[in-house]
Design an enzyme around this catalytic site. Structure first.
Site, mmCIF file in Angstrom:
data_model
loop_
_atom_site.group_PDB
_atom_site.id
_atom_site.type_symbol
_atom_site.label_atom_id
_atom_site.label_comp_id
_atom_site.label_asym_id
_atom_site.label_seq_id
_atom_site.Cartn_x
_atom_site.Cartn_y
_atom_site.Cartn_z
ATOM 1 N N MET A 268 50.763 30.046 47.005
ATOM 2 C CA MET A 268 49.482 29.813 46.276
ATOM 3 C C MET A 268 48.508 30.649 46.477
ATOM 4 O O MET A 268 48.095 31.250 47.408
ATOM 5 C CB MET A 268 48.959 28.435 46.694
ATOM 6 C CG MET A 268 47.716 27.993 46.036
ATOM 7 S SD MET A 268 48.002 27.858 44.329
ATOM 8 C CE MET A 268 46.378 27.990 43.529
ATOM 9 N N GLU A 269 47.847 31.358 45.544
ATOM 10 C CA GLU A 269 46.945 32.310 45.500
ATOM 11 C C GLU A 269 45.367 31.989 45.735
ATOM 12 O O GLU A 269 44.674 32.602 45.226
ATOM 13 C CB GLU A 269 46.909 33.116 44.125
ATOM 14 C CG GLU A 269 46.307 32.033 43.029
ATOM 15 C CD GLU A 269 47.132 31.441 42.238
ATOM 16 O OE1 GLU A 269 48.254 31.140 42.531
ATOM 17 O OE2 GLU A 269 46.950 31.071 40.945
ATOM 18 N N GLU A 301 51.118 37.034 44.336
ATOM 19 C CA GLU A 301 49.934 36.418 44.830
ATOM 20 C C GLU A 301 48.615 37.480 45.017
ATOM 21 O O GLU A 301 47.703 36.957 44.547
ATOM 22 C CB GLU A 301 50.057 35.709 46.272
ATOM 23 C CG GLU A 301 51.341 34.780 46.252
ATOM 24 C CD GLU A 301 51.272 33.632 45.052
ATOM 25 O OE1 GLU A 301 50.065 33.114 44.502
ATOM 26 O OE2 GLU A 301 52.438 33.258 44.661
ATOM 27 N N HIS A 304 47.323 37.927 41.575
ATOM 28 C CA HIS A 304 46.327 36.771 41.075
ATOM 29 C C HIS A 304 44.897 37.135 41.610
ATOM 30 O O HIS A 304 43.997 36.563 41.404
ATOM 31 C CB HIS A 304 46.981 35.549 41.671
ATOM 32 C CG HIS A 304 47.831 34.736 41.107
ATOM 33 N ND1 HIS A 304 47.827 34.633 39.589
ATOM 34 C CD2 HIS A 304 49.152 34.284 41.231
ATOM 35 C CE1 HIS A 304 48.605 33.837 39.142
ATOM 36 N NE2 HIS A 304 49.525 33.745 40.051
HETATM 37 ZN ZN ZN Z 1 51.354 32.582 40.327
#
Ligand code: ZN
Length: 859
Positions: A268-269, A301, A304
């Site tokens: 998760m970024e 990530e 992002h």
């Molecule tokens: Zn992503």
């Protein structure tokens, strides 16, 4: 409509009304070791365009202690249905909310995990899509950005990490207070907190004057397996590549990567504080494909941080753009960054992303890339193969269409113009149009606003000398499944056509022609008058997103010589095409097995090998004629044992074949071999029978009745870790007895005590292709339970159950009928309906494929 399901209209109204300046969030985690709840105090400052108007703030919490708006205490009854009603706003507002929020064991909100190795408690947050509101009162939508200031009280021995750099903790005694500096203006869903006795390793990214602190964290029980050098190396390559391509310095103060337990996604970024699943800290030998996948996730990530975090979609309908961009960026960076260990990343992209996209795009739930996202439930079921993989494939096609230089020039302008803001698709397309000089409206309409996959086929005629008389690329519109949204269209495709000659079993490309395909028939005059090559490959280099078929002669050569392509990418394209034909009933499952058995010995790309191995197992389990299935599985198991014995000692291929045998062993001799590898009675030179492989072998022995509870318990005693507990739960659920199935079912469906990971393991063990008779009674129980599960469990947990326990192995008309009856009677919500309809489509497809395989057996 429950208050947790924020609609797009509500979000728009709220965004028009509010501008949020800042949040100050105090979290007291000092009693985390006891679980339960924690005190959360939020102060939000925001302005309203219309004084006197009312709005609401989101909060999912067991109870609220105090709500004070502009100095006036509101009655606690203002908190209802996961929202706090805020009446009579002033122009400038200050809201204070004190609540008791709950720790979770589902991977959503603030997840609490206790490591059985050290008995310590580890916390982390996961907020995408709408779960910041489980930790603090928040305006839970991406376009209400703000500065966030976290103050955290936690046990003195802990490490606390958030978006801003970790400050020196203050205080004495058993607890300390960490007062973080405010973040830049970011969305709620990328704020983060990771806390517990994690251990860190540190480095920095340096480029001229720039110095970005880098950190990598994991639990102490995984530290011996962590390989920080490899992770820092990929991270720094990504910094170099993205900063140059984006011409925008990394926007946050530091970059931490935290490997956390029981994580639902890959990673998760969170801004400057990326969380990753800690299976990426490899406890046992894995193949290079796993290292490649981890590196891809790391780069995804990192990308992002610019695309998603610095510039953020206004609403979740543009989630696809966020994910597609990061997915494209991970592949292009691996392919091009100097020093990259995986310059063949486009092969992996073709092999995995494309396959995922093609599968998803043929489900009844398929949808245009630009999906309609009316509320949060819509987006939560939309983290799918269209959003990630098809979108990224289409971006790759867009790059081929406008050229890579123009693409990145547009991206650079986009970051500069929209930094720290929110955007819609049109903002990016506008920047790309300006950079490339190409009108993208019709491109966007064809590619982004319609669903389905075009099929490209060659049409050629030869003269009597074997020269090509005419050659055209035929395009057909997608065969959209009944009920799918949108119309079926032809699209503009930029493609390459590869010409291959066969020499001593080697297929070598002798020429490549690039062209635009438009409409139903595109002539290729460049090929007329040439001698017909052994193989003509449409969409060579995998530029476009389309199903590709081979002409009959090419197919015959490829079937005999698939391993003969000297380059990995055309092999991957042909493998993908064969698999697609199997799924479509154009190639019988038994013929796919034959192709795999002849092609795999010459396949050097380990990622492709492992994909084909998984596909063969799936083909045999559900696409093969049930009357022949056992023969096919026996052939596959024999081949696996032989390949395992023949493989180079210590190689990735050896490990991959050991795992195949561990999924399919069926004769006494094969099962004896597994047991021997476990107890040391058998040795395959070079094969390390380490922790994860032991569990895989034991899982097969449990499923075949060869390993009992005592054996499972003994293995758990050897590996009494969180992962070991998950494997043990899976082994127990896999045992071939009615009692084992009943216990597994009850623990998942009748109780909500399992954590997300243990539940997934139990479901994985429960579903065994060899145990259809034991599983048959559960079809009825499934339909009786599924609606209650959806309504009573969290999103992640219910999705696991709904997709995982669907009777997918019962490939029979009765399963379709039961599904249809349920769909009629249960009146499910759109998000629930979608999951059931997708599962049903798998059974329907399998029934068709079985008929094809049966016919092949009769020929
Ligand atoms: Zn992503």
């Amino acid at each position: 409509m429950p208050g947790t399901n924020l609609t797009r209209d509500e979000a728009r109204t709220r965004a028009d009304l509010l501008h949020v300046d800042a949040y100050e969030i105090e979290l007291d985690l000092s009693s985390a070791r006891e679980g339960g709840t924690f005190r959360s105090t939020t102060v939000v400052r925001f302005t309203a365009t219309t004084p006197g108007a009312a709005t609401f703030i989101d909060l999912v919490a067991p109870s609220v202690e105090e709500i004070v708006l502009n100095g006036v205490r509101l009655d606690n009854s203002a908190f209802a249905d996961s929202r706090i009603a805020l009446p009579d706003l002033a122009a400038e507002n200050e809201l204070r909310v004190v609540a008791d929020c709950a720790y979770t064991n589902t991977g959503e909100g603030l997840h609490l995990f206790v490591d059985p190795v050290d008995g310590e408690t580890y916390l982390y947050t996961q907020f995408e899509v709408p779960d910041a509101r489980r930790v603090f009162a928040s305006f839970e939508q991406p376009d209400l950005k703000a500065a966030f200031t976290f103050t955290v009280t936690a046990p003195a021995t802990w490490v606390v990490v958030s978006n801003s750099p970790t400050p020196e903790p203050q205080g004495e005694g058993d607890t300390r207070v960490w007062s973080f500096a405010p973040t830049g203006r970011i969305s709620t869903y990328i704020t983060a907190l990771v806390a517990g006795p994690y251990v860190g390793v540190f480095d920095s990214y340096e480029n001229g004057e720039q110095k970005v602190p880098l950190g990598i964290y994991c639990r102490p029980s995984l530290r011996e397996f962590l390989d920080p050098e490899a992770i820092f190396e990929v991270t720094k390559q990504g910094f170099d590549y993205f900063q140059e391509k984006f011409d925008f310095p990394y926007p946050f103060a530091k970059y931490d990567q935290l490997f956390v337990p029981e994580f639902n996604a890959g990673a998760m970024e969170n801004a400057g504080a990326v969380t990753l699943r800690d299976q990426y800290v490899f406890r046992s030998k894995v193949t290079d494909a796993a290292y490649e996948a981890r590196a891809a996730t790391i780069l995804h990530e990192l990308a992002h941080m610019w695309f998603g975090d610095l510039v953020t979609m206004e609403w979740w309908n543009d989630l696809w753009l966020n994910e597609s961009f990061a997915t494209y960026a991970e592949a292009v960076c691996q392919a091009e960054a100097p020093g990259s260990r995986w310059p063949n990343s486009w092969t992996t992209f073709a092999n995995q992303m494309k396959t995922w996209a093609y599968r998803q795009d043929q489900l009844p739930s398929t949808h245009p890339i630009m999906a309609e996202i009316n509320d949060l439930e819509d987006v939560q079921v939309n983290f799918d193969g269209i959003t990630y993989a098809k979108g990224a494939s289409v971006l790759k096609q867009l790059v081929a269409y406008v050229g890579q230089d123009a693409f990145f020039e547009g991206v650079r302008a986009y970051f500069k113009q929209h930094a720290w803001g929110n955007t819609r698709l049109g903002d990016l397309l506008g920047a790309l149009e300006k950079a490339s000089g190409r009108d993208l409206k019709s491109w966007s309409a064809a590619w982004l606003e319609t669903a389905g996959i075009n099929v490209l086929r060659p049409a050629l005629t030869l003269n009597t000398d074997g020269e090509i008389e005419s050659f055209a690329v035929l395009q057909t519109a997608p065969a959209l499944p009944a009920g799918a949204k949108g119309e079926a269209v032809l699209r503009p495709h930029r493609i390459a056509v590869g010409l291959y000659e066969l020499n001593d079993g080697a297929l070598v490309r002798t020429d490549r022609i690039e062209l635009d395909v438009n409409g139903p028939r595109t002539e290729v005059p460049e090929l007329v008058g040439r001698h017909r090559p052994a193989v003509i490959l449409l969409n060579d280099d995998d530029l476009t997103y389309a199903k590709v078929r081979l002409d009959e002669d090419s197919l015959a050569v490829v079937t005999e010589n698939l391993g003969g392509f000297t380059e990995a990418l055309p092999r991957a394209l042909c493998w993908a095409s064969a698999w697609d034909m199997t799924r479509d009933g154009e190639l019988a499952a038994r013929d796919y097995l034959t192709l795999a058995l002849s092609g795999l010995p010459r396949e050097s790309d380990i990622g492709v090998v492992q994909s084909v191995q998984r596909q063969v197992k799936l083909a045999l389990d559900v696409y093969a004629d049930p009357n022949w299935r056992e023969q096919g599985l026996a052939r596959w198991a024999e081949a696996a044992e032989q390949a395992l014995r023949d493989a180079e000692p210590g190689s990735d291929h050896q490990l991959a074949w050991a795992r195949v045998l561990g999924s399919v062993a069926r004769t006494d001799g094969q099962l004896d071999l597994l047991a021997g590898l476990l107890d040391g009675g058998a040795v395959i030179p070079g094969l390390a029978v380490d922790t994860e492989l032991r569990w895989a072998l034991l899982g097969r022995l449990a499923a075949t009745g060869r390993a009992d509870e005592a054996a499972i318990g003994a293995e758990l005693a050897r590996d009494n870790t969180a992962a070991g507990q998950e494997h043990a739960a899976s082994c127990r659920a896999a045992r071939p007895t009615a009692e084992a199935k009943a216990a597994a079912w009850a623990s998942v469906v009748d109780s909500d005590e399992l954590t997300n990971y243990v539940q997934a393991a139990v479901i994985g063990g429960f579903q065994q292709a060899d145990q259809r008779e034991l599983l048959a009674p559960y079809a009825e129980k499934y339909f009786a339970a599924v609606k209650g599960v959806w309504e009573s469990r969290s999103h992640e947990i219910s999705q696991q159950i709904i997709t995982g326990l669907y009777p997918a192995l019962l490939v029979e008309q009765g399963t379709l009928d039961a599904t249809d009856a349920w769909l009629t009677a249960a009146e499910p919500s759109p998000a629930l309906r979608r999951q059931i309809v997708e599962a049903r489509a798998g059974v329907e497809r399998a029934l068709r494929a079985q008929a094809v395989d049966r016919a092949a057996g009769e020929r």
